[in-house]
Scaffold this active site. Structure first.
Site, mmCIF file in Angstrom:
data_model
loop_
_atom_site.group_PDB
_atom_site.id
_atom_site.type_symbol
_atom_site.label_atom_id
_atom_site.label_comp_id
_atom_site.label_asym_id
_atom_site.label_seq_id
_atom_site.Cartn_x
_atom_site.Cartn_y
_atom_site.Cartn_z
ATOM 1 N N CYS A 33 45.862 53.074 1.876
ATOM 2 C CA CYS A 33 45.854 53.117 0.414
ATOM 3 C C CYS A 33 45.451 51.765 -0.182
ATOM 4 O O CYS A 33 46.211 50.799 -0.117
ATOM 5 C CB CYS A 33 47.244 53.533 -0.074
ATOM 6 S SG CYS A 33 47.504 53.403 -1.850
ATOM 7 N N CYS A 36 47.790 50.377 -2.818
ATOM 8 C CA CYS A 36 49.030 49.922 -2.177
ATOM 9 C C CYS A 36 48.854 48.509 -1.622
ATOM 10 O O CYS A 36 49.737 47.664 -1.759
ATOM 11 C CB CYS A 36 49.444 50.859 -1.052
ATOM 12 S SG CYS A 36 49.814 52.544 -1.570
#
Length: 107
Positions: A33, A36
């Site tokens: 991600c 993230c």
């Protein structure tokens, strides 16, 4: 200064749900991600700026799908704020660093 603790099925209850000395923020993330990964340095800064009673945790959703499901995490990054084992706030996506800090200080 708060430390960042990796949590999973083996320590989630003791580190998150049973923690009563202050608020807990759990960052639900995954290695693949991009947002993230972009949030990680902010999380590290937050850990150094919140009261020592606050606990900052990271939970990899790919390795802990049951916990992600239990908390109804549908997209990442998601940060769940808990107080005395109960969810009190949730941020989906990235926010300004100060919003995380203010939320932790006000719980």
């Amino acid at each position: 200064m708060a430390n960042i603790i990796s949590v999973d099925m083996t320590n989630f209850e003791s580190e998150v749900l049973n923690y009563t000395e202050g608020p807990v923020m759990v960052d639900f993330w995954a290695e693949w991600c991009g947002p993230c990964k972009a949030l990680l340095p902010i999380i590290e800064e937050i850990a150094g700026e919140v009261p020592s009673t606050a606990k900052i945790c990271k939970l990899n959703v790919d390795e802990n799908t049951d916990l992600a499901r239990q908390f109804h995490v549908m997209s990442i990054p998601t940060c769940v704020f808990l107080k005395d084992g109960s969810e009190v706030e949730r941020f989906v996506g990235s926010r300004d660093k100060q919003e995380y800090i203010d939320t932790l200080k006000n719980l």
